[in-house]
Each structure stands twice: as structure tokens, then as C-alpha cells.
Design an enzyme around this catalytic site. Structure first.
Site, mmCIF file in Angstrom:
data_model
loop_
_atom_site.group_PDB
_atom_site.id
_atom_site.type_symbol
_atom_site.label_atom_id
_atom_site.label_comp_id
_atom_site.label_asym_id
_atom_site.label_seq_id
_atom_site.Cartn_x
_atom_site.Cartn_y
_atom_site.Cartn_z
ATOM 1 N N HIS A 145 0.836 -1.210 0.000
ATOM 2 C CA HIS A 145 0.000 0.000 0.000
ATOM 3 C C HIS A 145 0.868 1.256 0.000
ATOM 4 O O HIS A 145 0.682 2.157 -0.842
ATOM 5 C CB HIS A 145 -0.911 -0.012 1.227
ATOM 6 N N GLU A 146 1.810 1.319 0.929
ATOM 7 C CA GLU A 146 2.653 2.514 1.027
ATOM 8 C C GLU A 146 3.603 2.636 -0.160
ATOM 9 O O GLU A 146 3.924 3.745 -0.593
ATOM 10 C CB GLU A 146 3.435 2.504 2.343
ATOM 11 N N HIS A 165 1.886 4.576 -2.864
ATOM 12 C CA HIS A 165 2.005 6.020 -2.657
ATOM 13 C C HIS A 165 3.401 6.508 -3.039
ATOM 14 O O HIS A 165 3.563 7.535 -3.720
ATOM 15 C CB HIS A 165 1.753 6.366 -1.177
#
Length: 379
Positions: free
Chosen positions: A33-34, A37
Site C-alpha cells: 500500500h505505502e 504512494h
């Protein structure tokens, strides 16, 4: 003392059997997920100050040549990417804070980028979660294929909704509420999340189509990990003779297509569950937090690596979906702000953003408290 250590450190114990698998599963999902980003942010030319797995004090880390601090933090229940200029309430810096940035920092500061870059960077986290799930399913389908059963009724459970509706052994499902089905798994998928809803079934019987209406009822069942869940059923049974199971093999492209479809179905079922839950039509015990995920991770680890990988895929799509809910401070909440900004051609006022952020934070904390309560005190 020996017994305590054995229970703690054995493969079935708390540390090795539950906590370690839980941390591994959660770390993979959070990292992906990170990383979404981070990668899209870097691609958009945004500076990154820190990439953290976990919150709180740093345990270990290093600084790369771009000045990004990569670190492992003490509380392993999430993570974050800190972009240049990413400070203040609601992750939105004040004019004073922006003015304090150097010219070099302003060029790469997150909140000074065009709205589409900010939106793409925020959306990338959930998108990478979905891509992870698709990748896992694609590999699993390529390696193992999938067994499918014909959508034929072998038995009708007495005193069940199906019996009351007039289902008969030998009936073949054609459609469920207008959705055509090809396998018995399709029927289960369309029924399992609709307890209490009247559903119209089109059945093929003796060469002609018959329309029947049944209302599924909730029953406790054991899932693949050995846990107890509530599933809506109508009371029909499929078996080897009626279902004529066959293994369907997929090439790489077919597997990828099936993986996309399967991920979309999970997203659809997740949204359906949350809608019904908000309306008070789902059992609160179906929701769990870290403790329940830890228990599932431990059970998955005892069944082998393929099961752990599948749990990662399911958890990843769930995390991606929840992060897209339009509630600050979740990613979906920020995307709503960016949508408003794109429409009205100016940022949402800081005072409004902070107020909405605080309300959203209360909602998120209340939800977290709710699932923790379920975890600790049960139902």
C-alpha cells in the site's frame, strides 16, 4: 516455566504460530500500500522524507541517496509515507509552514503539486493493494487452475427456504436475480451475502425454465481457515454426481483475466456487506480487527504457504477498499477534497478541511474501537 516457553515458541504457540504470521501478513499488505504512494509520488516528482512500516519510535532504518528515511517503527499496525511539506492537521500545511520551505523543497512539496498528481499519488495506495490481489490470484490460477461444479441441485434440505420455494433435485440454476450463472460457486457467491432478501431464481427443469423465489437464511459454517462465519443459504446441496467437478486450467492471460474478475467480485461483496451492516442487516460479529486477523494468520500458517498467500490477497483487497471510503483521514477522504478542488478550481478552505478531518477521525477511531471490542469481548 518450560511449558510456558514451549507454548510461546513452538510452531503452534502464540509467538511463532500466531504473532509472527500476523506480522508477516500485515507487513506485506502495508508495504505494498505505502509503496504505491511512494512510487507514484516519486514518478510525479514529489519529494519523500520518510517511508515507515509501523508507527511510533523508529526501531531500525537507513537514509537513501535521495534523502528518504526508510524505517521500521515500534507499533506494527500500519505505516505511512511522509512527503515533503506533508505536515499539519489533515496532512495539510498552513500558509506559514509552506512559506518556511526552501525553493528546492517547494518544487517537490506534495501540496504545491497539481491536483491530478496529488490525486494519483493518494489513489495509488489502494490501487497497489488491488494489484497485489490480482497478481496473487493470477499466479494461483496459473499454477493450480480451479475446480468448478455444475450448478445442479443434488438434494434439497427439508424445511429450508429452497424446500418452501419448490426446488427439486435435478434442477439446474440458470440465473440468480437476473445474473446468469455457470457454476455452483456462482450461485453461492450471489446468495451468500443476501440473508433475508427475496431472490428470484430461474431453474431449468425437464427442459423448461421455472421461476422460483426463495429468501436465504443465515447459517453458521466453518470457513477454509477453520473459523466460524455466518453465510446466507437457501438449503440446496451439490455433490460429486450432480456437480461433475472438473479442473479448469488457465494460461497466463486467462489467469490474469480471471484474477481481475475475482478481485472485482470480492470488492463487490465487501461493498454489499458494508451497506447491509450500516443498515443493521449483518451480524456485528462478522467484523474483526487485529486479533481476528492474527488468529486467521495463525490458522493460515498451519495450512501452508499457499493459504497464507491467499489470506494476504484477501486482506489486501479489503484494506484497499476501506481506504477508498470517502472519510478523512482515509485516502478516499483526501480524494473527495481533490475532486472538489478540481471542480471549483480552488482548494477546500483549510478551516473546512480541518473540521471535516476531525469528524472523520472520530468516525475512524469509533470503528477501530468497535472492531477491537469484538476482538476482545466477542459476541
Amino acid at each position: 516455566m518450560t511449558d510456558i516457553l514451549a507454548n510461546l515458541f513452538s510452531t503452534q504457540g502464540l509467538l511463532i504460530g500466531t504473532i509472527v504470521p500476523f506480522l508477516c501478513v500485515l507487513t506485506v499488505v502495508v508495504f505494498v500500500h505505502e509503496m504505491g504512494h511512494y512510487l507514484v509520488g516519486r514518478w510525479c516528482g514529489i519529494g519523500v522524507q520518510a517511508f515507515s512500516i509501523g508507527f511510533g519510535p523508529e526501531i531500525a532504518g537507513f537514509t537513501d541517496r535521495r534523502g528518504t528515511r526508510w524505517k521500521l517503527s515500534a507499533v506494527p499496525l500500519g505505516g505511512y509515507v511522509k512527503f515533503v511539506g506533508d505536515v499539519g492537521a489533515a496532512s495539510e500545511p498552513s500558509e506559514e509552514e509552506l512559506a518556511s520551505l526552501t525553493a528546492e523543497e517547494r518544487a517537490v512539496a506534495f501540496h504545491l503539486q497539481p491536483v491530478w498528481k496529488r490525486a494519483a499519488t493518494v489513489f495509488a495506495g489502494p490501487a497497489f493493494n488491488f494489484l497485489l490481489t490480482i497478481a496473487v490470484f493470477a499466479v494461483m490460477f496459473s499454477l493450480y487452475g480451479r475446480y468448478v461444479y455444475e450448478p445442479v441441485v443434488a438434494e434439497v434440505t427439508p424445511a429450508s427456504p429452497a424446500a418452501a420455494a419448490g426446488f427439486e433435485p435435478g434442477d439446474r440454476f440458470v440465473s440468480v436475480d437476473g445474473v446468469r450463472v455457470e457454476t455452483f460457486a456462482d450461485v453461492q457467491r450471489l446468495v451468500s451475502g443476501r440473508g433475508g432478501d427475496a431472490i428470484v431464481f430461474v431453474m431449468l427443469r425437464d427442459g423448461r425454465e421455472v421461476e422460483l423465489t426463495a429468501t436465504p437464511e443465515l447459517r453458521e459454517q466453518t470457513d477454509a481457515l477453520g473459523g466460524t462465519i455466518q453465510v446466507a443459504v437457501i438449503g440446496v446441496v451439490n455433490n460429486q454426481e450432480a456437480g461433475q467437478p472438473r479442473l479448469v486450467s488457465y494460461g497466463p492471460l486467462e489467469a490474469a483475466g480471471q484474477a481481475v474478475l475475482e478481485t472485482g467480485r470480492i470488492i463487490e461483496r465487501t461493498g454489499q456487506f458494508l451497506q447491509r451492516f450500516a443498515a443493521g442487516r449483518e451480524n456485528r460479529c462478522q467484523l474483526g480487527g487485529p486479533v481476528k486477523i492474527a488468529e486467521m494468520s495463525g490458522r493460515a500458517a498451519s495450512l501452508g504457504l499457499p493459504t497464507v498467500v491467499q489470506l494476504v490477497a484477501l486482506l489486501s483487497v479489503g484494506i484497499g477498499f476501506l481506504n477508498l471510503l470517502p472519510i478523512p483521514p482515509l485516502d478516499g477522504g483526501h480524494l473527495v477534497f481533490y475532486l472538489v478542488e478540481a471542480v471549483v478550481r480552488r482548494p477546500v478552505p483549510e478551516r473546512v478541511m480541518e473540521a471535516v478531518y476531525r469528524v472523520g477521525m472520530v468516525m475512524v477511531l469509533a470503528f477501530m474501537g468497535f472492531v477491537f471490542w469484538n476482538d476482545i469481548f466477542g459476541c
